[in-house]
Design a protein around this motif. Structure first.
Motif, PDB file in Angstrom:
ATOM      1  N   ILE A   6     -22.029  30.762  21.956  1.00  0.00           N
ATOM      2  CA  ILE A   6     -20.768  30.350  21.343  1.00  0.00           C
ATOM      3  C   ILE A   6     -20.683  28.827  21.416  1.00  0.00           C
ATOM      4  N   HIS A   7     -20.495  28.203  20.256  1.00  0.00           N
ATOM      5  CA  HIS A   7     -20.361  26.742  20.205  1.00  0.00           C
ATOM      6  C   HIS A   7     -19.173  26.319  21.055  1.00  0.00           C
ATOM      7  N   LYS A   8     -19.293  25.190  21.725  1.00  0.00           N
ATOM      8  CA  LYS A   8     -18.238  24.765  22.643  1.00  0.00           C
ATOM      9  C   LYS A   8     -16.915  24.457  21.953  1.00  0.00           C
ATOM     10  N   ARG A   9     -16.926  24.166  20.646  1.00  0.00           N
ATOM     11  CA  ARG A   9     -15.679  23.896  19.931  1.00  0.00           C
ATOM     12  C   ARG A   9     -15.165  25.093  19.137  1.00  0.00           C
ATOM     13  N   ALA A  10     -15.877  26.207  19.159  1.00  0.00           N
ATOM     14  CA  ALA A  10     -15.421  27.397  18.435  1.00  0.00           C
ATOM     15  C   ALA A  10     -14.102  27.894  19.025  1.00  0.00           C
ATOM     16  N   VAL A  11     -13.272  28.472  18.154  1.00  0.00           N
ATOM     17  CA  VAL A  11     -11.982  29.016  18.584  1.00  0.00           C
ATOM     18  C   VAL A  11     -12.033  30.523  18.396  1.00  0.00           C
ATOM     19  N   ILE A  12     -11.737  31.257  19.466  1.00  0.00           N
ATOM     20  CA  ILE A  12     -11.763  32.717  19.417  1.00  0.00           C
ATOM     21  C   ILE A  12     -10.393  33.224  19.837  1.00  0.00           C
ATOM     22  N   GLY A  13      -9.801  34.083  19.000  1.00  0.00           N
ATOM     23  CA  GLY A  13      -8.463  34.607  19.251  1.00  0.00           C
ATOM     24  C   GLY A  13      -8.422  35.574  20.424  1.00  0.00           C
ATOM     25  N   GLU A  14      -7.250  36.126  20.641  1.00  0.00           N
ATOM     26  CA  GLU A  14      -7.037  37.049  21.752  1.00  0.00           C
ATOM     27  C   GLU A  14      -7.548  38.445  21.440  1.00  0.00           C
ATOM     28  N   SER A  15      -7.931  39.162  22.481  1.00  0.00           N
ATOM     29  CA  SER A  15      -8.326  40.572  22.433  1.00  0.00           C
ATOM     30  C   SER A  15      -9.503  40.839  21.498  1.00  0.00           C
ATOM     31  N   CYS A  16     -10.440  39.900  21.419  1.00  0.00           N
ATOM     32  CA  CYS A  16     -11.647  40.112  20.613  1.00  0.00           C
ATOM     33  C   CYS A  16     -12.713  40.787  21.467  1.00  0.00           C
ATOM     34  N   ILE A  17     -13.542  41.583  20.820  1.00  0.00           N
ATOM     35  CA  ILE A  17     -14.675  42.216  21.482  1.00  0.00           C
ATOM     36  C   ILE A  17     -15.934  41.661  20.832  1.00  0.00           C
ATOM     37  N   ILE A  18     -16.850  41.127  21.661  1.00  0.00           N
ATOM     38  CA  ILE A  18     -18.070  40.508  21.159  1.00  0.00           C
ATOM     39  C   ILE A  18     -19.257  41.237  21.766  1.00  0.00           C
ATOM     40  N   GLY A  19     -20.125  41.755  20.896  1.00  0.00           N
ATOM     41  CA  GLY A  19     -21.315  42.480  21.339  1.00  0.00           C
ATOM     42  C   GLY A  19     -22.407  41.542  21.830  1.00  0.00           C
ATOM     43  N   SER A  20     -23.530  42.115  22.223  1.00  0.00           N
ATOM     44  CA  SER A  20     -24.652  41.323  22.718  1.00  0.00           C
ATOM     45  C   SER A  20     -25.382  40.629  21.571  1.00  0.00           C
ATOM     46  N   ASN A  21     -26.069  39.530  21.900  1.00  0.00           N
ATOM     47  CA  ASN A  21     -26.875  38.751  20.958  1.00  0.00           C
ATOM     48  C   ASN A  21     -26.085  38.212  19.768  1.00  0.00           C
ATOM     49  N   VAL A  22     -24.817  37.931  19.940  1.00  0.00           N
ATOM     50  CA  VAL A  22     -23.976  37.355  18.891  1.00  0.00           C
ATOM     51  C   VAL A  22     -24.055  35.830  18.979  1.00  0.00           C
ATOM     52  N   THR A  23     -24.090  35.174  17.811  1.00  0.00           N
ATOM     53  CA  THR A  23     -24.054  33.716  17.745  1.00  0.00           C
ATOM     54  C   THR A  23     -22.837  33.289  16.940  1.00  0.00           C
ATOM     55  N   ILE A  24     -22.036  32.406  17.510  1.00  0.00           N
ATOM     56  CA  ILE A  24     -20.888  31.815  16.830  1.00  0.00           C
ATOM     57  C   ILE A  24     -21.097  30.312  16.918  1.00  0.00           C
ATOM     58  N   GLY A  25     -21.513  29.707  15.791  1.00  0.00           N
ATOM     59  CA  GLY A  25     -21.868  28.302  15.855  1.00  0.00           C
ATOM     60  C   GLY A  25     -21.782  27.582  14.535  1.00  0.00           C
ATOM     61  N   GLY A  26     -22.146  26.315  14.558  1.00  0.00           N
ATOM     62  CA  GLY A  26     -22.063  25.467  13.387  1.00  0.00           C
ATOM     63  C   GLY A  26     -23.329  25.513  12.548  1.00  0.00           C
ATOM     64  N   LYS A  27     -23.293  24.731  11.467  1.00  0.00           N
ATOM     65  CA  LYS A  27     -24.454  24.525  10.608  1.00  0.00           C
ATOM     66  C   LYS A  27     -24.706  23.024  10.532  1.00  0.00           C
ATOM     67  N   SER A  28     -25.910  22.637  10.216  1.00  0.00           N
ATOM     68  CA  SER A  28     -26.265  21.224  10.244  1.00  0.00           C
ATOM     69  C   SER A  28     -25.504  20.386   9.214  1.00  0.00           C
ATOM     70  N   GLN A  29     -25.020  20.990   8.125  1.00  0.00           N
ATOM     71  CA  GLN A  29     -24.313  20.237   7.102  1.00  0.00           C
ATOM     72  C   GLN A  29     -22.844  20.003   7.439  1.00  0.00           C
ATOM     73  N   SER A  30     -22.324  20.580   8.494  1.00  0.00           N
ATOM     74  CA  SER A  30     -20.901  20.522   8.783  1.00  0.00           C
ATOM     75  C   SER A  30     -20.667  20.227  10.259  1.00  0.00           C
ATOM     76  N   ILE A  31     -19.604  19.461  10.526  1.00  0.00           N
ATOM     77  CA  ILE A  31     -19.280  19.200  11.931  1.00  0.00           C
ATOM     78  C   ILE A  31     -18.318  20.242  12.494  1.00  0.00           C
ATOM     79  N   ASN A  32     -17.707  21.046  11.611  1.00  0.00           N
ATOM     80  CA  ASN A  32     -16.750  22.052  12.062  1.00  0.00           C
ATOM     81  C   ASN A  32     -17.442  23.367  12.393  1.00  0.00           C
TER      82      ASN A  32
END
Length: 94
Positions: A6-32
């Motif tokens: 999980i990217h350090k600036r990613a925002v994750i809401g309440e009561s989410c369930i995240i499975g194994s091997n999930v990636t939440i991150g940026g792309k090289s063309q964007s800073i967000n």
């Protein structure tokens, strides 16, 4: 989950369930990075990449690659992720 990135600036809401091997991150063309809404279920191996917003009460399928915005109450599957069902009750999916 094991192998979750999980990217350090990613925002994750309440009561989410995240499975194994999930990636939440940026792309090289964007800073967000992704913003995940409340009560989302992100299945094993899913990738959520770039400057996107995932709405509340969404289900992201296993190994799905999400690169576009997802509205509330949707099921998303595939590579790239496509909405396959709308107006869902997420409690029916996990």
């Amino acid at each position: 989950g094991i192998g979750v990135v999980i990217h350090k600036r990613a925002v994750i809401g309440e009561s989410c369930i995240i499975g194994s091997n999930v990636t939440i991150g940026g792309k090289s063309q964007s800073i967000n990075v992704p913003i995940i809404g409340d009560n989302c279920f992100i299945a094993t191996g899913a990738k959520i990449l770039g400057d996107i917003k995932v709405g509340n009460n969404c289900v992201i399928g296993a190994n799905c690659v999400v690169v576009t915005d997802i509205p509330d109450n949707c099921v998303v599957a595939g590579i790239p992720g496509k909405i396959i069902k709308t107006d869902i009750n997420p409690k029916d999916y996990y």
